[in-house]
Write a protein that holds these residues in place. Structure first.
Motif, PDB file in Angstrom:
ATOM      1  N   GLY A  34      68.169  59.086  30.717  1.00 19.50           N
ATOM      2  CA  GLY A  34      67.732  58.506  31.970  1.00 19.50           C
ATOM      3  C   GLY A  34      66.383  57.835  31.889  1.00 19.50           C
ATOM      4  O   GLY A  34      65.668  57.750  32.900  1.00 19.50           O
ATOM      5  N   VAL A  35      66.035  57.325  30.711  1.00 19.29           N
ATOM      6  CA  VAL A  35      64.719  56.725  30.512  1.00 19.29           C
ATOM      7  C   VAL A  35      64.803  55.219  30.260  1.00 19.29           C
ATOM      8  O   VAL A  35      63.998  54.452  30.783  1.00 19.29           O
ATOM      9  CB  VAL A  35      63.979  57.413  29.344  1.00 19.29           C
ATOM     10  N   GLY A  38      71.428  63.176  40.350  1.00 21.21           N
ATOM     11  CA  GLY A  38      70.387  64.130  39.998  1.00 21.21           C
ATOM     12  C   GLY A  38      68.995  63.511  40.092  1.00 21.21           C
ATOM     13  O   GLY A  38      68.790  62.442  40.679  1.00 21.21           O
ATOM     14  N   ASP A  39      68.020  64.184  39.486  1.00 17.54           N
ATOM     15  CA  ASP A  39      66.635  63.717  39.528  1.00 17.54           C
ATOM     16  C   ASP A  39      66.033  63.576  38.139  1.00 17.54           C
ATOM     17  O   ASP A  39      64.799  63.460  38.002  1.00 17.54           O
ATOM     18  CB  ASP A  39      65.771  64.702  40.343  1.00 17.54           C
ATOM     19  N   ASP A  40      66.864  63.582  37.105  1.00 22.20           N
ATOM     20  CA  ASP A  40      66.341  63.608  35.733  1.00 22.20           C
ATOM     21  C   ASP A  40      66.256  62.225  35.108  1.00 22.20           C
ATOM     22  O   ASP A  40      66.463  62.066  33.907  1.00 22.20           O
ATOM     23  CB  ASP A  40      67.212  64.520  34.859  1.00 22.20           C
ATOM     24  N   GLU A  99      62.128  55.956  37.396  1.00 26.24           N
ATOM     25  CA  GLU A  99      62.381  54.775  38.216  1.00 26.24           C
ATOM     26  C   GLU A  99      62.426  53.496  37.393  1.00 26.24           C
ATOM     27  O   GLU A  99      63.087  52.541  37.780  1.00 26.24           O
ATOM     28  CB  GLU A  99      61.315  54.648  39.308  1.00 26.24           C
ATOM     29  N   ASP A 100      61.760  53.484  36.239  1.00 24.10           N
ATOM     30  CA  ASP A 100      61.836  52.305  35.384  1.00 24.10           C
ATOM     31  C   ASP A 100      63.264  52.077  34.892  1.00 24.10           C
ATOM     32  O   ASP A 100      63.655  50.939  34.599  1.00 24.10           O
ATOM     33  CB  ASP A 100      60.909  52.460  34.175  1.00 24.10           C
ATOM     34  N   ALA A 101      64.033  53.150  34.790  1.00 31.86           N
ATOM     35  CA  ALA A 101      65.430  53.042  34.344  1.00 31.86           C
ATOM     36  C   ALA A 101      66.353  52.658  35.491  1.00 31.86           C
ATOM     37  O   ALA A 101      67.317  51.903  35.307  1.00 31.86           O
ATOM     38  CB  ALA A 101      65.882  54.361  33.719  1.00 31.86           C
ATOM     39  N   LEU A 102      66.069  53.167  36.686  1.00 28.04           N
ATOM     40  CA  LEU A 102      66.898  52.878  37.859  1.00 28.04           C
ATOM     41  C   LEU A 102      66.024  53.007  39.099  1.00 28.04           C
ATOM     42  O   LEU A 102      65.593  54.105  39.455  1.00 28.04           O
ATOM     43  CB  LEU A 102      68.080  53.845  37.955  1.00 28.04           C
ATOM     44  N   THR A 103      65.751  51.879  39.758  1.00 22.55           N
ATOM     45  CA  THR A 103      64.902  51.916  40.938  1.00 22.55           C
ATOM     46  C   THR A 103      65.677  52.426  42.144  1.00 22.55           C
ATOM     47  O   THR A 103      66.922  52.459  42.151  1.00 22.55           O
ATOM     48  CB  THR A 103      64.347  50.525  41.263  1.00 22.55           C
ATOM     49  N   GLU A 104      64.957  52.788  43.183  1.00 19.17           N
ATOM     50  CA  GLU A 104      65.591  53.265  44.408  1.00 19.17           C
ATOM     51  C   GLU A 104      66.456  52.176  45.026  1.00 19.17           C
ATOM     52  O   GLU A 104      67.555  52.445  45.525  1.00 19.17           O
ATOM     53  CB  GLU A 104      64.518  53.713  45.401  1.00 19.17           C
ATOM     54  N   ASP A 105      65.976  50.936  44.993  1.00 19.76           N
ATOM     55  CA  ASP A 105      66.759  49.821  45.547  1.00 19.76           C
ATOM     56  C   ASP A 105      68.050  49.622  44.765  1.00 19.76           C
ATOM     57  O   ASP A 105      69.115  49.367  45.347  1.00 19.76           O
ATOM     58  CB  ASP A 105      65.937  48.529  45.519  1.00 19.76           C
ATOM     59  N   GLN A 119      73.598  59.872  33.481  1.00 17.48           N
ATOM     60  CA  GLN A 119      73.194  60.851  34.486  1.00 17.48           C
ATOM     61  C   GLN A 119      74.244  61.052  35.576  1.00 17.48           C
ATOM     62  O   GLN A 119      74.214  62.044  36.298  1.00 17.48           O
ATOM     63  CB  GLN A 119      71.883  60.401  35.142  1.00 17.48           C
ATOM     64  N   MET A 120      75.176  60.144  35.690  1.00 16.66           N
ATOM     65  CA  MET A 120      76.150  60.151  36.784  1.00 16.66           C
ATOM     66  C   MET A 120      77.186  61.253  36.598  1.00 16.66           C
ATOM     67  O   MET A 120      77.919  61.294  35.612  1.00 16.66           O
ATOM     68  CB  MET A 120      76.847  58.792  36.845  1.00 16.66           C
ATOM     69  N   ILE A 121      77.272  62.153  37.592  1.00 13.43           N
ATOM     70  CA  ILE A 121      78.262  63.230  37.590  1.00 13.43           C
ATOM     71  C   ILE A 121      79.201  63.008  38.775  1.00 13.43           C
ATOM     72  O   ILE A 121      78.798  63.167  39.932  1.00 13.43           O
ATOM     73  CB  ILE A 121      77.594  64.615  37.693  1.00 13.43           C
ATOM     74  N   PRO A 122      80.446  62.613  38.542  1.00 15.14           N
ATOM     75  CA  PRO A 122      81.373  62.322  39.643  1.00 15.14           C
ATOM     76  C   PRO A 122      81.776  63.580  40.415  1.00 15.14           C
ATOM     77  O   PRO A 122      81.838  64.683  39.858  1.00 15.14           O
ATOM     78  CB  PRO A 122      82.594  61.715  38.935  1.00 15.14           C
ATOM     79  N   SER A 123      82.044  63.381  41.694  1.00 17.09           N
ATOM     80  CA  SER A 123      82.626  64.445  42.517  1.00 17.09           C
ATOM     81  C   SER A 123      83.913  63.944  43.173  1.00 17.09           C
ATOM     82  O   SER A 123      84.419  64.544  44.116  1.00 17.09           O
ATOM     83  CB  SER A 123      81.627  64.912  43.580  1.00 17.09           C
ATOM     84  N   SER A 124      84.435  62.816  42.676  1.00 15.87           N
ATOM     85  CA  SER A 124      85.717  62.266  43.108  1.00 15.87           C
ATOM     86  C   SER A 124      86.145  61.258  42.050  1.00 15.87           C
ATOM     87  O   SER A 124      85.407  60.989  41.097  1.00 15.87           O
ATOM     88  CB  SER A 124      85.595  61.562  44.473  1.00 15.87           C
ATOM     89  N   ASP A 125      87.331  60.699  42.200  1.00 19.31           N
ATOM     90  CA  ASP A 125      87.718  59.575  41.353  1.00 19.31           C
ATOM     91  C   ASP A 125      86.743  58.426  41.610  1.00 19.31           C
ATOM     92  O   ASP A 125      86.292  58.232  42.745  1.00 19.31           O
ATOM     93  CB  ASP A 125      89.140  59.118  41.665  1.00 19.31           C
TER      94      ASP A 125
END
Length: 342
Positions: A43-44, A60-62, A65-71, A82-88
């Motif tokens: 996530g860096v 998550g929070d790990d 922001e340089d890797a993925l901004t809030e916008d 970092q993405m953990i799905p909770s659905s298809d």
């Protein structure tokens, strides 16, 4: 528990992977021998950045922001490390399948039904040789079907829904066409090889109204979408306009009527271009589009048909200043007739 993740690559190829509960998408892809772009996996760096088209997930929070901004996150961008799905989920990958060391999948199928509709179209139904390896696809996508003995293939959209026991296709009849000529002598038990799925024309998640515009055998992907919506008990407002050249080109209209019984907010209209027709609605699809539905601005428009129809609809929307919430379209061009050898 596993979630089905569709990875859509830039070259139009889609691969599906099963992601275990609590597993990150990047790890699930690697487990399936698909090398999604990555560098740090922490996530860096942001190398694994993709776009989540649909589905629920936790980032998550790990990550920094340089890797993925809030916008970017609000716009649906994700880090697959970092993405953990909770659905298809459906994820657009900004590179080719070849770059990720993967590619198309092939499936062996058996013809179970060939049903001609006058000289307009043929309904083709196939059974997968091994039910455990039935092709996964998104409603609206297509596959390449190899024409036996020719060394060539033709591309057709599924008319059946994902997970159906039978794979269905609605194929335009072309005089002396390669696939049409083969279908004229095809019988139950014949073997066909499919490669795919492919395509960026597929039903997206949402709860706003839907306007489906189908031209000729461009009806096929909408039958797949309608079945998915009906199984889900969708309450969305859905209106489908089915435009053809001649009366005889109107096929599977009874199936559309059946969806009106299963989908409480579904309506449909058929339009025939032939001025000599006695059909109650004549002309072009653009002459029968519901202005109130378009004017609201919240409608998602899906369009599948021959290039002149697609171009006419796009011009109509632009000329009238109509800006749908989203607009998805696919052109199809009939293949050339089979040429006699010299």
């Amino acid at each position: 528990m596993c979630y089905r993740i569709a990875l859509n690559f830039e070259d139009g190829i889609t691969r599906f992977v099963d992601c275990k509960k609590g597993e990150k998408v990047l790890d699930a892809a690697y487990r399936n021998k698909i090398n999604l772009p990555m560098d740090c996996s922490d996530g860096v760096c942001g190398t694994c950045k993709c776009r989540a088209e649909s589905g629920a997930y936790d980032m998550g929070d790990d990550y920094i922001e340089d890797a993925l901004t809030e916008d970017e996150a609000e716009e649906g961008l994700v880090l697959t490390c970092q993405m953990i799905p909770s659905s298809d989920c459906v994820i657009s990958v900004p590179t080719t399948s070849q770059a990720c060391k993967t590619g198309q999948q092939s499936f062996a199928t058996t013809v179970t039904r060939v049903a001609p509709h006058h000289d307009a179209a043929v309904v083709l139904e196939l059974a997968v040789a091994d039910a455990t390896t039935a092709p996964a696809f998104l409603p609206g996508q297509y596959v390449n079907i190899e024409v036996p003995g020719s060394g060539s293939h033709r591309s057709y959209s599924f008319s059946s829904a994902p997970g159906a026991a039978q794979l269905g296709f609605l194929i335009k009849k072309i005089p002396d066409g390669l696939m049409s000529s083969w279908l004229a002598r095809a019988k139950a038990g014949d073997q066909l090889t499919l490669t795919g799925p492919m395509g960026s024309f597929y039903l997206r998640d949402g709860d706003g109204p839907l306007l489906f515009l189908a031209g000729g055998t461009g009806l096929a992907p909408f039958l797949s979408m309608l079945e998915v919506l009906a199984r889900a008990g969708s309450q969305r407002q859905i209106h489908l306009i089915y435009g053809v050249t001649r009366d005889l080109d109107l096929v599977l209209v009874d199936e559309l009527a059946a969806y009106a019984d299963r989908l409480p907010n579904f309506t449909h209209a058929t339009v025939v271009a032939d001025a000599a027709s006695d059909h109650p609605r004549k002309g072009w699809v653009t002459q029968h589009m519901p202005e109130d539905m378009l004017a609201a601005g919240a409608v998602d428009v899906y369009l599948c048909g021959p290039p002149p129809m697609v171009d006419a609809v796009r011009h109509y929307l632009d000329e009238n200043g109509v800006k749908p919430a989203s607009f998805h379209y696919e052109k199809f061009t009939p293949n050339e007739p089979l040429r006699a050898s010299a």
